[in-house]
Design a protein around this motif. Structure first.
Motif, PDB file in Angstrom:
ATOM      1  N   ARG A 108       0.779  -1.210   0.021  1.00  0.00           N
ATOM      2  CA  ARG A 108       0.121   0.043   0.000  1.00  0.00           C
ATOM      3  C   ARG A 108       0.999   1.142  -0.078  1.00  0.00           C
ATOM      4  O   ARG A 108       1.813   1.287   0.612  1.00  0.00           O
ATOM      5  N   PRO A 109       0.341   2.367  -0.548  1.00  0.00           N
ATOM      6  CA  PRO A 109       1.411   3.666  -0.785  1.00  0.00           C
ATOM      7  C   PRO A 109       1.471   4.011   0.549  1.00  0.00           C
ATOM      8  O   PRO A 109       2.409   4.650   1.110  1.00  0.00           O
ATOM      9  N   GLU A 110       0.454   3.650   1.503  1.00  0.00           N
ATOM     10  CA  GLU A 110       0.601   4.364   2.888  1.00  0.00           C
ATOM     11  C   GLU A 110       1.868   3.621   3.979  1.00  0.00           C
ATOM     12  O   GLU A 110       2.448   4.013   4.794  1.00  0.00           O
ATOM     13  N   TYR A 111       1.997   2.366   3.341  1.00  0.00           N
ATOM     14  CA  TYR A 111       3.326   1.432   3.823  1.00  0.00           C
ATOM     15  C   TYR A 111       4.645   1.743   3.206  1.00  0.00           C
ATOM     16  O   TYR A 111       5.637   1.060   3.504  1.00  0.00           O
ATOM     17  N   LEU A 112       4.675   2.601   2.279  1.00  0.00           N
ATOM     18  CA  LEU A 112       6.008   2.588   1.605  1.00  0.00           C
ATOM     19  C   LEU A 112       6.601   4.127   2.243  1.00  0.00           C
ATOM     20  O   LEU A 112       5.897   4.978   2.616  1.00  0.00           O
ATOM     21  N   LEU A 135      -0.032  11.971  -2.268  1.00  0.00           N
ATOM     22  CA  LEU A 135       0.119  11.000  -3.007  1.00  0.00           C
ATOM     23  C   LEU A 135       1.368  11.170  -4.063  1.00  0.00           C
ATOM     24  O   LEU A 135       1.166  11.743  -4.989  1.00  0.00           O
ATOM     25  N   VAL A 136       2.470  10.350  -3.684  1.00  0.00           N
ATOM     26  CA  VAL A 136       3.487  10.741  -4.923  1.00  0.00           C
ATOM     27  C   VAL A 136       3.697   9.439  -5.743  1.00  0.00           C
ATOM     28  O   VAL A 136       3.619   8.195  -5.263  1.00  0.00           O
ATOM     29  N   THR A 137       3.898   9.733  -7.133  1.00  0.00           N
ATOM     30  CA  THR A 137       3.648   8.671  -8.075  1.00  0.00           C
ATOM     31  C   THR A 137       5.157   8.503  -8.510  1.00  0.00           C
ATOM     32  O   THR A 137       5.559   9.785  -9.319  1.00  0.00           O
ATOM     33  N   VAL A 182       3.291  10.534   1.430  1.00  0.00           N
ATOM     34  CA  VAL A 182       4.346  11.213   2.236  1.00  0.00           C
ATOM     35  C   VAL A 182       3.582  12.360   2.880  1.00  0.00           C
ATOM     36  O   VAL A 182       2.466  13.047   2.347  1.00  0.00           O
ATOM     37  N   PRO A 183       4.101  12.847   4.198  1.00  0.00           N
ATOM     38  CA  PRO A 183       3.138  13.735   4.631  1.00  0.00           C
ATOM     39  C   PRO A 183       3.393  15.192   4.075  1.00  0.00           C
ATOM     40  O   PRO A 183       4.303  15.426   3.134  1.00  0.00           O
ATOM     41  N   GLU A 184       2.319  15.839   3.845  1.00  0.00           N
ATOM     42  CA  GLU A 184       2.106  17.121   2.874  1.00  0.00           C
ATOM     43  C   GLU A 184       3.233  17.871   3.186  1.00  0.00           C
ATOM     44  O   GLU A 184       3.758  18.560   2.012  1.00  0.00           O
TER      45      GLU A 184
END
Lengths: 273, 352
Positions: B276-280, B302-304, B317-319
């Motif tokens: 998940r994006p949250e766990y990277l 959300l960074v791609t 990542v935190p904003e």
């Protein structure tokens, strides 16, 4: 304002006036002639009198014919509306192959069935059934003619009742009759009111059917009697006809006003949930 | 109060579509249970089969200790709230709420007093004499709930209970619904296509696809260990990264990076890495790529990343740490958050 626009405004107003007069003249006649001492076929300011009213009330068949009309219409109206409601519900909810074709065919044939073309077979049929001179029999034939169009109109209204209403009632344990009586019919009420008025007005104004099927003048409805209102000399009875015409038009107007006030005609049949 | 047992149930539509396909499920007594899936997965059909609105072609439905498979909807002891609420427009709120009692031919006073009692519990007392058309969406939903509760059924079924509310109201209604169910302890099954709603509300979730249950579990289990790539893809407001990878020398290799040790998998095995994006998180080494898109999600961004071989990897990542476009970054998964799925059938193999 340019002269051109003035001319256009005048032309438009004149056209509207002519059209208005076309519709207003019979209405004014109906308002004036019944109370005129010397009623004619023309339009004039009446010499006020109630003699015509007395003459009409004294006429041996005038009031009976109106009662006959009411009876015919009530029976035809009740049969049409109740059968159409049940049929429309079934046709709306049951998946039937060729259902739409069936409906269109019914509608098409209905105009033939009670139309002039089918008069002879209908007459023979009623004769063999022994229903000539029967007001109930005539009412049923009237209802039969109205039914296809009534089903067609009502089906649209029933189609607009969301299925979830019925399913919801069913989950609460409602029987089929309760679903119909508590939910579907009340929600489709504007449509039912419309069919009620429409079938009444249609039956009220029908001349040909009762004229053929009711030979006894004491059983004929107002629409048929109107044609036979003559004085002893065989000419048109102008003392009775205007008053009778006025009486004849009242029930339809009253019915329309009542139903419109109660339900408000909603011909589009859309139901907001 | 009753549990629901669904054993081998199939529901077939007249056009031959098998909307529910040999499904087994047990909803425990007092549980708030979610049927979750994309549209057309059979979740609503399953709910309607429990209610008795669709006949089960095979299998049996048991509520409490009663086999209700062949019973009509009204005899099953279930109450249902429809997606459009199905409040009768010609009746007042009080008449609507009292309607289940009217069906049972209870006296008018009983209908009214029950409606007043149930409605006051849902703060509808002021609205009893209004018609549904005069209520807001949230009030309509509560009126429909009140009507369902007036049944005093063993089981409450909710079809997309929140989908007709606007976004703000939906959060309030969600909290309200959860508290209500908790207070009443009523066995409740609800259908939703919104995974966030299911995660937030339910005690347990059945994720459905094509008439079958793909995964059954608590929101935590379903979110953290999706049993296959379908569920992994479906659950989570930001889609899970699912990356093609291969096993080499006992390690998973993905997008040019060597990730986790998998000693039991043979070299050359194709796997799909799910994370998940949250766990990277950003690290010195790991999957490396250039920042191609940044989407602001409020608290996080959300960074791609575009990695070697064209693979796209997302992370949050935190904003305040939002990276500049085009920057090169390396990311690794938090321990235990890396999921490995079999490449051929999408089954969960392992987590690292």
């Amino acid at each position: 304002m340019t002269p051109r626009r003035v001319v256009r405004r005048i032309a438009a107003s004149a056209l509207i006036a002519v059209v208005l007069a076309f519709f207003a003249v019979p209405m004014l006649w109906l308002a004036g002639a019944p109370f005129d001492a010397r009623p004619g076929l023309g339009l004039r300011w009446p010499d006020w009198t109630l003699a015509n009213v007395r003459a009409t009330l004294a006429h041996p068949y005038a009031l009976t014919s109106l009662a006959n009309s009411v009876l015919l219409c009530l029976v035809a109206c009740a049969v049409t509306t109740s059968s159409a409601a049940l049929a429309a519900y079934a046709l709306s909810r049951v998946r039937l192959p060729g259902r739409d074709a069936l409906l269109y065919l019914l509608l098409l044939l209905s105009s033939v069935v009670t139309g002039t073309a089918a008069m002879v077979p209908i007459f023979v049929l009623m004769l063999q059934l022994g229903l000539i001179d029967s007001r109930l029999g005539t009412a049923l034939v009237l209802a039969g003619g109205l039914l296809p169009a009534a089903i067609f109109i009502l089906k649209d209204f029933v189609d607009a009742v969301p299925r979830s209403y019925e399913e919801s009632a069913r989950v609460f344990g409602a029987s089929a009759g309760q679903v119909l009586g508590h939910v579907v019919l009340p929600v489709a009420r504007p449509g039912i009111a419309m069919v009620l008025v429409w079938s009444f007005v249609n039956a009220w104004g029908n001349f040909l059917l009762p004229f053929l099927l009711l030979r006894d003048v004491g059983r004929q409805p107002a629409a048929v009697l109107l044609r036979t209102l003559q004085d002893e000399g065989g000419s048109v009875n102008l003392a009775v006809i205007p008053v009778f015409s006025l009486l004849y038009s009242i029930p339809v107007v009253v019915l329309y006003v009542l139903v419109d006030k109660r339900y408000g005609f909603r011909f589009h049949g859309g139901i907001k949930s | 109060m009753a549990a629901i047992d669904i054993a081998g149930v199939s529901t077939t539509y007249p056009n031959g579509v098998r909307a529910v396909d040999g499904l087994d499920l047990r909803v425990a007594d007092g549980e708030l249970f979610a049927l979750l899936g994309p549209s057309g997965c059979g979740k609503t059909t399953l709910l309607r089969t429990i209610a008795g609105l669709e006949p089960a072609a095979e299998g049996s439905v048991t509520i409490g200790s009663r086999d209700v498979t062949r019973l009509p909807p009204g005899a099953r002891g279930v109450a249902m709230v429809f997606q459009d609420y199905a409040l009768f427009p010609h009746m007042t709120v009080a008449e609507n709420v009292g309607y289940p009692l009217r069906v049972r031919r209870a006296p008018r006073e009983v209908q009214r007093s029950t409606a007043e009692r149930v409605a006051s519990g849902l703060s509808l007392s002021e609205l009893l004499d209004r018609r549904p058309g005069q209520l807001s969406g949230g009030q309509q939903q509560r009126a429909a709930l009140a009507r369902a509760l007036a049944v005093e059924a063993d089981v409450l079924l909710l079809d997309e209970p929140l989908s007709n509310l606007d976004a703000r109201l939906r959060l309030e209604a969600r909290t309200f619904l959860k508290r209500l169910q908790h207070d009443l302890g009523l066995t409740t099954v609800f259908v939703t296509h919104d995974q966030a709603e299911a995660l937030a509300l339910a005690d347990r979730i059945a994720v459905m696809e094509a008439g079958r249950v793909r995964q059954l579990g608590t929101p935590r289990e379903v979110f953290q260990r999706p049993s296959d790539t379908f569920v992994a893809n479906f659950i989570g407001s930001t889609p899970m990264n699912l990356l093609d990878a291969v096993v080499r020398d006992g390690h998973v290799e993905c997008a040019g990076a060597r990730l986790a040790r998998v000693p039991h998998l043979a070299s050359g095995t194709g796997v799909i890495v799910g994370v998940r994006p949250e766990y990277l998180r950003v690290d010195e080494h790991g999957i490396t790529g250039r920042v191609s898109i940044v989407e602001n999600l409020g608290v996080t961004s959300l960074v791609t990343l575009e990695c070697a071989g064209g693979a796209l990897v997302s992370l949050t990542v935190p904003e305040q740490d939002e990276p500049a476009l085009g920057r090169s970054m390396a990311v690794t998964a938090a321990p235990g958050r890396l999921l490995l799925y079999a490449a051929e059938d999408g089954r969960l193999l392992d987590s690292r």
